[in-house]
Motif scaffolding. Structure first.
Motif, PDB file in Angstrom:
ATOM      1  N   ILE A  59       0.827  -1.204   0.000  1.00 58.27           N
ATOM      2  CA  ILE A  59       0.000   0.000   0.000  1.00 58.27           C
ATOM      3  C   ILE A  59       0.863   1.256   0.000  1.00 58.27           C
ATOM      4  O   ILE A  59       0.351   2.358  -0.190  1.00 58.27           O
ATOM      5  CB  ILE A  59      -0.957   0.017   1.204  1.00 58.27           C
ATOM      6  CG1 ILE A  59      -0.179   0.048   2.522  1.00 58.27           C
ATOM      7  CG2 ILE A  59      -1.896  -1.168   1.156  1.00 58.27           C
ATOM      8  CD1 ILE A  59      -1.058   0.258   3.739  1.00 58.27           C
ATOM      9  N   TYR A  83      -1.542  -3.727   6.455  1.00 53.88           N
ATOM     10  CA  TYR A  83      -2.532  -4.156   5.477  1.00 53.88           C
ATOM     11  C   TYR A  83      -1.841  -4.909   4.350  1.00 53.88           C
ATOM     12  O   TYR A  83      -0.884  -4.398   3.754  1.00 53.88           O
ATOM     13  CB  TYR A  83      -3.274  -2.949   4.897  1.00 53.88           C
ATOM     14  CG  TYR A  83      -3.985  -2.103   5.924  1.00 53.88           C
ATOM     15  CD1 TYR A  83      -5.307  -2.347   6.256  1.00 53.88           C
ATOM     16  CD2 TYR A  83      -3.329  -1.045   6.559  1.00 53.88           C
ATOM     17  CE1 TYR A  83      -5.971  -1.571   7.189  1.00 53.88           C
ATOM     18  CE2 TYR A  83      -3.989  -0.263   7.499  1.00 53.88           C
ATOM     19  CZ  TYR A  83      -5.304  -0.526   7.809  1.00 53.88           C
ATOM     20  OH  TYR A  83      -5.947   0.239   8.740  1.00 53.88           O
ATOM     21  N   TYR A  87      -6.262  -8.914  -4.297  1.00 49.46           N
ATOM     22  CA  TYR A  87      -7.440  -8.696  -5.121  1.00 49.46           C
ATOM     23  C   TYR A  87      -8.191 -10.020  -5.253  1.00 49.46           C
ATOM     24  O   TYR A  87      -7.655 -10.990  -5.799  1.00 49.46           O
ATOM     25  CB  TYR A  87      -7.046  -8.193  -6.503  1.00 49.46           C
ATOM     26  CG  TYR A  87      -6.578  -6.759  -6.550  1.00 49.46           C
ATOM     27  CD1 TYR A  87      -7.271  -5.813  -7.302  1.00 49.46           C
ATOM     28  CD2 TYR A  87      -5.445  -6.337  -5.864  1.00 49.46           C
ATOM     29  CE1 TYR A  87      -6.848  -4.490  -7.360  1.00 49.46           C
ATOM     30  CE2 TYR A  87      -5.005  -5.027  -5.911  1.00 49.46           C
ATOM     31  CZ  TYR A  87      -5.711  -4.104  -6.665  1.00 49.46           C
ATOM     32  OH  TYR A  87      -5.287  -2.801  -6.721  1.00 49.46           O
ATOM     33  N   GLN A  98     -11.935  -7.141  -5.637  1.00 49.96           N
ATOM     34  CA  GLN A  98     -11.812  -6.139  -4.583  1.00 49.96           C
ATOM     35  C   GLN A  98     -10.528  -6.340  -3.785  1.00 49.96           C
ATOM     36  O   GLN A  98     -10.031  -7.458  -3.645  1.00 49.96           O
ATOM     37  CB  GLN A  98     -13.029  -6.206  -3.663  1.00 49.96           C
ATOM     38  CG  GLN A  98     -14.339  -5.918  -4.371  1.00 49.96           C
ATOM     39  CD  GLN A  98     -15.489  -5.767  -3.399  1.00 49.96           C
ATOM     40  OE1 GLN A  98     -15.430  -4.987  -2.445  1.00 49.96           O
ATOM     41  NE2 GLN A  98     -16.555  -6.511  -3.623  1.00 49.96           N
ATOM     42  N   LYS A  99     -10.009  -5.243  -3.245  1.00 53.03           N
ATOM     43  CA  LYS A  99      -8.781  -5.269  -2.454  1.00 53.03           C
ATOM     44  C   LYS A  99      -9.130  -5.696  -1.030  1.00 53.03           C
ATOM     45  O   LYS A  99      -9.500  -4.874  -0.198  1.00 53.03           O
ATOM     46  CB  LYS A  99      -8.112  -3.899  -2.443  1.00 53.03           C
ATOM     47  CG  LYS A  99      -7.759  -3.360  -3.819  1.00 53.03           C
ATOM     48  CD  LYS A  99      -7.200  -1.939  -3.697  1.00 53.03           C
ATOM     49  CE  LYS A  99      -7.010  -1.310  -5.054  1.00 53.03           C
ATOM     50  NZ  LYS A  99      -6.544   0.097  -4.946  1.00 53.03           N
ATOM     51  N   THR A 108     -12.601  -4.591   2.913  1.00 49.60           N
ATOM     52  CA  THR A 108     -11.779  -4.114   1.799  1.00 49.60           C
ATOM     53  C   THR A 108     -10.827  -3.036   2.299  1.00 49.60           C
ATOM     54  O   THR A 108     -11.029  -2.451   3.372  1.00 49.60           O
ATOM     55  CB  THR A 108     -12.654  -3.526   0.675  1.00 49.60           C
ATOM     56  OG1 THR A 108     -13.328  -2.356   1.169  1.00 49.60           O
ATOM     57  CG2 THR A 108     -13.689  -4.556   0.195  1.00 49.60           C
ATOM     58  N   LEU A 109      -9.804  -2.772   1.499  1.00 45.85           N
ATOM     59  CA  LEU A 109      -8.857  -1.724   1.874  1.00 45.85           C
ATOM     60  C   LEU A 109      -9.553  -0.377   1.999  1.00 45.85           C
ATOM     61  O   LEU A 109      -9.235   0.424   2.885  1.00 45.85           O
ATOM     62  CB  LEU A 109      -7.738  -1.644   0.832  1.00 45.85           C
ATOM     63  CG  LEU A 109      -6.640  -0.617   1.102  1.00 45.85           C
ATOM     64  CD1 LEU A 109      -5.894  -0.947   2.380  1.00 45.85           C
ATOM     65  CD2 LEU A 109      -5.665  -0.542  -0.080  1.00 45.85           C
ATOM     66  N   GLU A 110     -10.535  -0.139   1.123  1.00 44.32           N
ATOM     67  CA  GLU A 110     -11.222   1.149   1.113  1.00 44.32           C
ATOM     68  C   GLU A 110     -11.992   1.410   2.403  1.00 44.32           C
ATOM     69  O   GLU A 110     -12.081   2.556   2.851  1.00 44.32           O
ATOM     70  CB  GLU A 110     -12.176   1.234  -0.085  1.00 44.32           C
ATOM     71  CG  GLU A 110     -11.480   1.379  -1.426  1.00 44.32           C
ATOM     72  CD  GLU A 110     -10.879   0.077  -1.926  1.00 44.32           C
ATOM     73  OE1 GLU A 110     -10.105   0.116  -2.912  1.00 44.32           O
ATOM     74  OE2 GLU A 110     -11.179  -0.996  -1.342  1.00 44.32           O
ATOM     75  N   ASN A 111     -12.575   0.380   3.003  1.00 46.65           N
ATOM     76  CA  ASN A 111     -13.341   0.624   4.235  1.00 46.65           C
ATOM     77  C   ASN A 111     -12.600   0.169   5.491  1.00 46.65           C
ATOM     78  O   ASN A 111     -13.172   0.062   6.563  1.00 46.65           O
ATOM     79  CB  ASN A 111     -14.726  -0.031   4.180  1.00 46.65           C
ATOM     80  CG  ASN A 111     -14.665  -1.549   4.107  1.00 46.65           C
ATOM     81  OD1 ASN A 111     -13.649  -2.166   4.422  1.00 46.65           O
ATOM     82  ND2 ASN A 111     -15.755  -2.160   3.682  1.00 46.65           N
ATOM     83  N   SER A 112     -11.307  -0.062   5.356  1.00 49.18           N
ATOM     84  CA  SER A 112     -10.533  -0.568   6.495  1.00 49.18           C
ATOM     85  C   SER A 112     -10.349   0.474   7.588  1.00 49.18           C
ATOM     86  O   SER A 112     -10.116   0.135   8.746  1.00 49.18           O
ATOM     87  CB  SER A 112      -9.165  -1.060   6.017  1.00 49.18           C
ATOM     88  OG  SER A 112      -8.435   0.003   5.415  1.00 49.18           O
ATOM     89  N   LYS A 113     -10.435   1.757   7.243  1.00 46.54           N
ATOM     90  CA  LYS A 113     -10.209   2.791   8.250  1.00 46.54           C
ATOM     91  C   LYS A 113     -11.197   2.685   9.406  1.00 46.54           C
ATOM     92  O   LYS A 113     -10.853   2.901  10.565  1.00 46.54           O
ATOM     93  CB  LYS A 113     -10.329   4.173   7.605  1.00 46.54           C
ATOM     94  CG  LYS A 113      -9.172   4.530   6.689  1.00 46.54           C
ATOM     95  CD  LYS A 113      -9.326   5.947   6.155  1.00 46.54           C
ATOM     96  CE  LYS A 113      -8.159   6.317   5.251  1.00 46.54           C
ATOM     97  NZ  LYS A 113      -8.302   7.699   4.714  1.00 46.54           N
TER      98      LYS A 113
END
Length: 242
Positions: A59, A83, A87, A98-99, A108-113
């Motif tokens: 990342i 992380y 994929y 998806q990641k 997913t990486l996008e909602n990992s926060k």
């Protein structure tokens, strides 16, 4: 009597990590001097390989690496978490992979926060460890997401599919995800030995259908090159010449 033909709408709903010691390891070892001779080029080639097959893709850029310790952790660290996104197709009808950074829970990486937990299961973790006398690269898998069939705590406790002794058919997703993993593991092994690794060890602590060459489909290791001709254009996420 076991049944291996349980069909569900989305087998990724049954992916999970394994508690305890169930896992597989792919370990590569260098003596300290042989690895240090060309560590920078090795790490650059390693990054290219992860990005090619979309497995454990960093990342962060190469520039953040601590080359004094040759740790790969800097490639995967963000804030206080690590992380290792791979994929993955979660449904046979998905238009994009998806990641995924955790499969249990599925994140997913996008909602990992907002959702990431240190207790989540990473699809595949890769560590590069420097010791006083040797360097070791470890690939670690403790789940069944790449298998044709799923038999785990989720399938056993679901009364809708029969419970204990009933294995969920994961073959559609396995054919989309696993050949890439197998090709990645094959090429990673070659890369390690090209750059001076002098030892390889495979250890299977109780997982089904894993071998030192990758995940077995009916006793055979299938690589991405074997299946790419059967994939739809949107499923061909590896840029290679066949």
């Amino acid at each position: 009597m076991k049944r291996f033909d349980i069909k569900v709408d989305k087998s990724s709903d049954y992916w999970c990590d394994f508690e305890g010691e169930l896992c597989v390891y792919y370990n590569y070892t260098w003596n300290k001097e042989s690895f240090l001779n060309d560590r920078i080029n090795f790490i650059k080639k390693y990054i290219e390989l992860t990005e090619k097959y979309k497995i454990a893709v960093p990342i962060n850029s190469f520039d953040v690496l601590d080359l004094e310790t040759t740790s790969l952790y800097s490639l995967y660290k963000k804030d206080s978490n690590y992380y290792f996104p791979s994929y993955l197709f979660l449904n046979s009808n998905d238009k994009v992979a998806q990641k995924i950074v955790s499969i249990d829970p599925l994140i997913t990486l996008e909602n990992s926060k907002t959702k990431f937990s240190s207790h989540g299961s990473i699809p595949i973790r890769i560590e590069l460890i420097m010791r006083e006398y040797e360097t070791e690269l470890i690939c670690y898998i403790d789940n069944d997401i790449f298998n044709l069939w799923i038999d785990n705590k989720k399938t056993k406790r679901d009364p809708n599919i029969g419970g204990k002794g009933f294995w969920v058919d994961n073959s559609e997703l396995a054919y989309l995800n696993t050949p890439r993993l197998n090709s990645f593991l094959r090429d990673l092994k070659k890369l390690c030995f090209d750059y001076g690794a002098n030892k390889f060890e495979f250890e299977n602590l109780g997982l089904n259908d894993f071998s030192e060459d990758g995940v077995l489909f009916d006793r055979e290791v299938i690589y991405y090159e074997d299946t790419v001709g059967l994939l739809m254009p949107h499923q061909k996420i590896v840029k290679i010449t066949i």
